[in-house]
Write an enzyme that holds these catalytic residues in place. Structure first.
Site, short mmCIF file in Angstrom:
data_model
loop_
_atom_site.label_atom_id
_atom_site.label_comp_id
_atom_site.label_asym_id
_atom_site.label_seq_id
_atom_site.Cartn_x
_atom_site.Cartn_y
_atom_site.Cartn_z
N LYS A 131 24.79 -9.64 23.91
CA LYS A 131 24.02 -10.49 24.82
C LYS A 131 24.21 -11.98 24.43
CE LYS A 131 22.94 -6.93 27.08
NZ LYS A 131 21.87 -5.99 26.89
C1 LIG Z 1 21.29 -4.59 27.09
C2 LIG Z 1 20.42 -4.21 28.23
C3 LIG Z 1 19.18 -3.58 28.08
C4 LIG Z 1 18.71 -2.96 26.81
O1 LIG Z 1 18.66 -3.73 25.74
P1 LIG Z 1 18.83 -3.12 24.27
O2 LIG Z 1 18.43 -4.30 23.44
O3 LIG Z 1 20.26 -2.72 24.10
O4 LIG Z 1 17.90 -1.98 24.12
C5 LIG Z 1 18.39 -3.40 29.19
N1 LIG Z 1 18.78 -3.80 30.39
C6 LIG Z 1 19.97 -4.39 30.60
C7 LIG Z 1 20.34 -4.80 31.98
C8 LIG Z 1 20.84 -4.59 29.53
O5 LIG Z 1 22.04 -5.13 29.75
#
Ligand SMILES: *Cc1c(COP(=O)(O)O)cnc(C)c1O
Length: 366
Positions: free
Chosen positions: A186
């Site tokens: 992210k």
């Molecule tokens: C990465 C992601 C999540 C979940 O996040 P994690 O930190 O990996 O649990 C939820 N929604 C979207 C759209 C994502 O890309």
């Protein structure tokens, strides 16, 4: 000389010389669990959002599950959601035992269409889960209106959208409840982690209990009474220390994503067979990736791969998964988006030469 590959994602870490001393200090401090570093990271992140109450979590999925629990979502309830997202958005609904009702998306952006959401409201609807897909803010005016009219909660999944803005305010800087993810790829990572931004500070104690076995940590451990099922969802001092070091750099990281995105908006505007995914004037995307809508998108993906440029649809539309089969319904907007959408690199690692190379490769045709 072969040109370097341009990946779709890269892990952003603070400079070693800044991160390692802080990390080492925490690792050998004798306090690696949830403590002072977590508190400081929450403070810093909340301030960065413009002074918002926030709660940290071990992952974005944990944060989202908690947001749904705080909304009272449970078995027998329906949550209106989008199939155009990563699986965790919709898994969190199922973790609550609730039913997913798909609403359709705008075929140009992949974001939930408020008209389709309004049509999906029923007496059993408890919440609407919106994803700001790829860092493009969804139509929050329209969605907030639908949620308010129906008297249901609008929960925002901003895992892709750290640093995006709607009407000049950061995503998560307004609205009832917004989730961020700090997973590896992210905009900002703490290795794993998540955050909820919550408008009502009175709801924080409930979130704190849910993320730690239902226990109120303010109370004496031997006399505290646990009266609800809670989870082990809290953040720890080690990942929070990484988050604190990341906060020193996040504005620069987001600025480069945004600068690349705006540059692509212009550079890709006049190419036959392709349009950049548009955004409304009051939406300022943070471009986790860049989305183009292309004829024969698989051919474009191949042509880019030959030029050493990664591209992908990234997420399988969730309604194709057997686990979500019971929610199946026609989604013509999503059909159109899914057929044409291709995501190209747009992040901080895409320098001026790389973005020129990407546009040149697209211009050569596919
Ligand atoms: C990465 C992601 C999540 C979940 O996040 P994690 O930190 O990996 O649990 C939820 N929604 C979207 C759209 C994502 O890309």
């Amino acid at each position: 000389m072969t040109e370097p590959q341009i990946p779709l994602f890269r892990v952003s870490m603070p400079p070693r010389g800044e991160l390692m001393p802080r990390l080492e200090q925490v690792l050998y401090s004798g306090m690696v669990g949830e403590g002072e570093e977590v508190r400081k990271f929450e403070q810093r992140f909340g301030d960065w959002l413009g002074g918002r109450p926030v709660l940290s979590f071990s992952s974005g999925t944990a944060a989202l599950h908690t947001a749904l629990m705080m909304t009272g979502v449970g078995p027998g309830d329906q949550v209106i959601s989008t199939a155009m997202t990563a699986e965790p958005s919709n898994m969190a609904i199922r973790h609550c035992g609730a039913e997913i009702v798909w609403a359709d998306v705008d075929p140009m952006t992949g974001n939930l269409d408020p008209t389709s959401v309004a049509a999906a409201i029923s007496a059993r609807t408890k919440a609407i889960l919106v994803v700001h897909y790829g860092g493009h803010p969804a139509d929050l005016d329209g969605l907030r209106r639908v949620a308010a009219d129906a008297g249901v909660m609008l929960i925002e999944d901003a895992a892709h959208a750290l640093g995006a803005r709607w009407r000049g305010l950061p995503i998560g800087g307004s609205g009832a409840i917004t989730m961020f993810s700090f997973q590896a790829i992210k905009h900002m990572t703490t290795i794993d982690g998540g955050m909820l931004a919550i408008d009502d500070p009175e709801r924080l104690p409930e979130g704190r209990r849910l993320r730690w076995f239902g226990i109120d940590r303010q109370q004496d451990r031997l006399s505290v009474e646990v009266s609800e099922v809670g989870y082990k969802y809290h953040m720890n001092n080690v990942t929070a220390a990484i988050g604190l070091a990341q906060m020193d750099h996040i504005d620069g990281v987001i600025a480069r994503h945004t600068d690349n995105g705006r540059w692509f908006d212009r550079a890709l505007a006049q190419i036959p067979g392709l349009v950049p995914s548009p955004h409304p004037p009051h939406a300022e995307p943070s471009y986790w990736f860049y989305t183009v809508l292309a004829e024969r998108s698989a051919d474009l993906q191949r042509a880019l791969a030959e030029a050493g440029i990664a591209s992908s649809k990234i997420h399988r539309r969730n309604d194709l998964h057997p686990v979500f089969a019971s929610s199946k319904r026609p989604l013509p907007g999503l059909d159109r988006f899914w057929e044409r959408a291709l995501h190209i690199p747009c992040g901080w690692w895409v320098d001026d030469a790389a973005r020129e190379r990407i546009v040149a490769a697209i211009r050569r045709g596919w």
